[in-house]
Design an enzyme around this catalytic site. Structure first.
Site, PDB file in Angstrom:
ATOM      1  N   ASN A   1      45.442  49.296  42.786  1.00  0.00           N
ATOM      2  CA  ASN A   1      44.659  48.477  42.878  1.00  0.00           C
ATOM      3  C   ASN A   1      45.377  47.194  43.526  1.00  0.00           C
ATOM      4  O   ASN A   1      46.355  46.995  43.079  1.00  0.00           O
ATOM      5  CB  ASN A   1      44.104  47.915  41.377  1.00  0.00           C
TER       6      ASN A   1
ATOM      7  N   HIS B   1      46.275  42.033  43.348  1.00  0.00           N
ATOM      8  CA  HIS B   1      47.245  40.772  42.909  1.00  0.00           C
ATOM      9  C   HIS B   1      47.895  40.516  44.512  1.00  0.00           C
ATOM     10  O   HIS B   1      48.477  39.400  44.614  1.00  0.00           O
ATOM     11  CB  HIS B   1      48.067  41.447  42.129  1.00  0.00           C
TER      12      HIS B   1
ATOM     13  N   HIS C   1      38.793  44.563  44.047  1.00  0.00           N
ATOM     14  CA  HIS C   1      37.423  44.265  43.217  1.00  0.00           C
ATOM     15  C   HIS C   1      37.025  43.160  44.000  1.00  0.00           C
ATOM     16  O   HIS C   1      37.509  41.914  43.985  1.00  0.00           O
ATOM     17  CB  HIS C   1      37.941  43.852  41.836  1.00  0.00           C
TER      18      HIS C   1
ATOM     19  N   ARG D   1      35.136  39.989  43.623  1.00  0.00           N
ATOM     20  CA  ARG D   1      34.432  39.239  42.602  1.00  0.00           C
ATOM     21  C   ARG D   1      33.472  38.273  43.094  1.00  0.00           C
ATOM     22  O   ARG D   1      33.569  37.949  44.436  1.00  0.00           O
ATOM     23  CB  ARG D   1      35.607  38.530  41.963  1.00  0.00           C
TER      24      ARG D   1
ATOM     25  N   ARG E   1      37.663  34.939  44.278  1.00  0.00           N
ATOM     26  CA  ARG E   1      39.279  34.440  43.799  1.00  0.00           C
ATOM     27  C   ARG E   1      40.449  35.223  44.358  1.00  0.00           C
ATOM     28  O   ARG E   1      41.519  34.803  44.568  1.00  0.00           O
ATOM     29  CB  ARG E   1      39.138  34.338  42.208  1.00  0.00           C
TER      30      ARG E   1
ATOM     31  N   GLU F   1      35.430  47.826  43.567  1.00  0.00           N
ATOM     32  CA  GLU F   1      34.861  47.549  42.152  1.00  0.00           C
ATOM     33  C   GLU F   1      34.137  46.397  42.312  1.00  0.00           C
ATOM     34  O   GLU F   1      34.463  45.414  43.014  1.00  0.00           O
ATOM     35  CB  GLU F   1      36.099  47.145  41.273  1.00  0.00           C
TER      36      GLU F   1
ATOM     37  N   THR G   1      39.245  41.509  34.260  1.00  0.00           N
ATOM     38  CA  THR G   1      38.008  42.469  33.794  1.00  0.00           C
ATOM     39  C   THR G   1      38.199  42.485  31.913  1.00  0.00           C
ATOM     40  O   THR G   1      39.284  43.428  31.524  1.00  0.00           O
ATOM     41  CB  THR G   1      37.722  43.884  34.229  1.00  0.00           C
TER      42      THR G   1
ATOM     43  N   GLU H   1      35.018  55.434  34.184  1.00  0.00           N
ATOM     44  CA  GLU H   1      36.304  55.041  34.096  1.00  0.00           C
ATOM     45  C   GLU H   1      36.486  54.495  32.860  1.00  0.00           C
ATOM     46  O   GLU H   1      35.977  53.379  32.575  1.00  0.00           O
ATOM     47  CB  GLU H   1      36.781  53.938  35.224  1.00  0.00           C
TER      48      GLU H   1
ATOM     49  N   HIS I   1      43.298  50.135  33.502  1.00  0.00           N
ATOM     50  CA  HIS I   1      43.532  48.761  32.929  1.00  0.00           C
ATOM     51  C   HIS I   1      44.713  48.806  31.815  1.00  0.00           C
ATOM     52  O   HIS I   1      44.953  49.597  31.108  1.00  0.00           O
ATOM     53  CB  HIS I   1      42.602  48.357  32.317  1.00  0.00           C
TER      54      HIS I   1
HETATM   55  N1  PXP Z   1      40.412  49.327  36.416  1.00  0.00           N
HETATM   56  C1  PXP Z   1      39.498  48.557  36.550  1.00  0.00           C
HETATM   57  C2  PXP Z   1      38.078  48.646  36.475  1.00  0.00           C
HETATM   58  C3  PXP Z   1      39.939  47.029  36.702  1.00  0.00           C
HETATM   59  O1  PXP Z   1      39.166  46.195  36.518  1.00  0.00           O
HETATM   60  C4  PXP Z   1      41.396  47.014  36.711  1.00  0.00           C
HETATM   61  C5  PXP Z   1      41.837  45.594  36.958  1.00  0.00           C
HETATM   62  O2  PXP Z   1      41.515  44.937  38.127  1.00  0.00           O
HETATM   63  C6  PXP Z   1      42.254  47.732  36.835  1.00  0.00           C
HETATM   64  C7  PXP Z   1      41.638  49.358  36.610  1.00  0.00           C
HETATM   65  C8  PXP Z   1      43.670  47.839  37.115  1.00  0.00           C
HETATM   66  O3  PXP Z   1      44.406  47.223  35.914  1.00  0.00           O
HETATM   67  P1  PXP Z   1      45.802  46.786  35.912  1.00  0.00           P
HETATM   68  O4  PXP Z   1      45.915  45.651  36.976  1.00  0.00           O
HETATM   69  O5  PXP Z   1      45.973  46.167  34.603  1.00  0.00           O
HETATM   70  O6  PXP Z   1      46.446  47.827  36.268  1.00  0.00           O
END
Ligand code: PXP
Length: 339
Positions: free
Chosen positions: A108, A111, A144, A146, A150, A171, A202, A252, A291
C-alpha cells in the site's frame, strides 16, 4: 468409470518431462485446471482453492490416501495419464517442499502520497514508488482513493493502471462517485472499505451485514465490468457469511486489532482470524488480510493456511525511510561539498 494405478516412478518422470517442456508455472496451472475439473469432490483432495495472483493451488490432501489414484467419470485415457503424471509431480513437490504455498504481498503506497500532499508538490510520486515496490517483489499495488483525496489523487490511479506490471488493488468507499471512477479505470480488483472523513486511517471493517441489498447491486455492477471485488471486514462469522451472500470474490480480514494487542489477548485474536479464514475458505471466498501488520507481527498471519495476500503499507514505508535516509543525506552532503 476408469481406475488406473501407474507406477509412481512413471508418473514422476512423465511430470518432470512435461514440466521441463512447458515450465513449472504452466504445469501448476494445469494441475489447478484438472484438479478443479475432476477431483473437487473426491475424498482425498479435501480442500482446493486457487491463488489467482500466482496461479498456485492451495490443496489439502488427506495423508492416508496420499498415493491412491481413483479417478471417477474420466473416460479419456490420455487425459487420465496426464492428470496422474502432474498430480504425482505435485505430490512430490509438496512432500519435498520444492515449493511452498505462501501469501502474496500487496504494498500500500498511500503514505508516499501523504508526503507529497504535505507540500502539494510533485514528489515523491507514488507511481515511481510503485515501480520500486515491484522491483522489491511486491505482488500487487494497493491505493486508497479517498473521497477527500487527502493522499492518493485520481491521476495516480489512472497512471498506476497504465504502468504497473503486477496488479492494482483499488481501495474505495462504496459510493456512486467511486463506482464511476472504478469503471473507468478497471483495476484488477476493488476492495470496499468504510470511510469516515475525520478518521486518520480506516477504522474497523465494512459492515456488510447492514447493507446487503445496496452492496449486492454495487458489487454486481463492478463484476459486470470484469472487476473482482473484496470486502474489508472484521473477522466475524456473520460478516463473512453476508460477504458470501452479497457476492464478493474475496474478503480482507482486518488485522488492526491483532496488531494492537499483545500476549494472550493477541493470541485469542489470532485464533479468531484463523477460524475466520477457514470459514471463508469453506464458503469459497479467497482470504486476504491487512492493517497494522509490521516486521514483528506479520509471521503469524502469513503462516495461516490458505492466506492469499497480505496488504501492508505503513510499516514498509516507515522502514524505507529508516534504511534510505542515511544515503539521501550523504548524497546531499556530497553535492554541497562539491561546490
Ligand atoms: N488494508 C486496508 C483495507 C487498509 O485500509 C489499509 C490502510 O490503508 C491497509 C490494508 C494497510 O494498513 P497499514 O498501512 O497499517 O499497513
Amino acid at each position: 468409470m476408469v481406475s488406473i494405478k501407474p507406477s509412481h516412478l512413471d508418473l514422476w518422470v512423465g511430470a518432470k518431462m512435461i514440466e521441463e517442456f512447458i515450465g513449472i508455472e504452466k504445469l501448476l496451472f494445469n494441475i489447478v485446471f484438472f484438479l478443479k475439473k475432476y477431483l473437487k469432490t473426491t475424498s482425498w483432495v479435501t480442500n482446493i482453492a486457487i491463488n489467482p495472483n500466482t496461479g498456485l493451488i492451495l490443496c489439502q490432501i488427506s495423508k492416508e490416501s496420499f498415493f491412491k489414484f481413483y479417478l471417477l467419470y474420466i473416460n479419456n485415457l490420455s487425459v487420465c495419464l496426464f492428470l496422474l503424471a502432474i498430480i504425482g509431480r505435485l505430490l512430490d513437490c509438496l512432500e519435498t517442499k520444492i515449493f511452498k504455498i505462501m501469501a502474496t504481498l500487496g504494498v500500500n503506497i498511500d503514505h508516499i502520497a501523504n508526503v507529497r500532499q504535505a507540500r502539494k508538490t510533485v514528489e515523491p510520486d507514488p507511481v515511481q514508488f510503485a515501480f520500486l515496490a515491484e522491483l522489491g517483489g511486491a505482488d500487487s499495488i494497493t491505493v486508497h482513493l479517498r473521497e477527500d483525496r487527502r493522499h492518493i489523487q485520481d491521476r495516480d490511479v489512472f497512471l498506476l493502471k497504465e504502468t504497473i506490471k503486477t496488479k492494482l488493488n483499488l481501495e474505495m468507499a462504496a459510493t456512486p462517485e467511486m463506482l464511476e471512477i472504478a469503471k473507468k479505470i478497471i483495476p484488477d480488483y476493488v476492495t470496499l472499505v468504510p470511510e469516515k472523513r475525520e478518521e486518520v486511517t480506516t477504522e474497523g471493517g465494512l459492515d456488510v451485514k447492514s447493507n446487503v441489498q445496496y452492496l449486492k447491486n454495487f458489487v454486481g455492477n463492478l463484476k459486470d465490468s470484469n472487476i473482482e471485488v473484496s470486502a474489508f471486514i472484521d473477522p466475524l462469522s456473520d460478516q463473512i457469511n453476508y460477504s458470501k451472500e452479497i457476492g464478493f470474490n474475496f474478503i480482507e480480514l482486518h488485522t488492526g486489532k491483532y496488531a494492537e494487542l499483545s500476549g494472550s489477548k493477541q493470541y485469542k485474536e489470532l485464533q479468531r482470524i484463523i477460524e475466520s479464514t477457514h470459514l471463508a475458505n469453506d464458503l469459497g471466498l479467497i482470504v486476504n488480510a491487512g492493517h497494522g501488520l509490521n516486521y514483528y507481527n506479520v509471521k503469524k498471519i502469513a503462516s495461516i493456511n490458505n492466506m492469499n495476500e497480505l496488504n501492508i503499507g505503513h510499516s514498509i514505508v516507515a522502514r524505507a525511510l529508516a534504511i534510505g535516509l542515511e544515503k539521501s543525506v550523504r548524497e546531499m552532503k556530497s553535492l554541497i561539498k562539491s561546490n
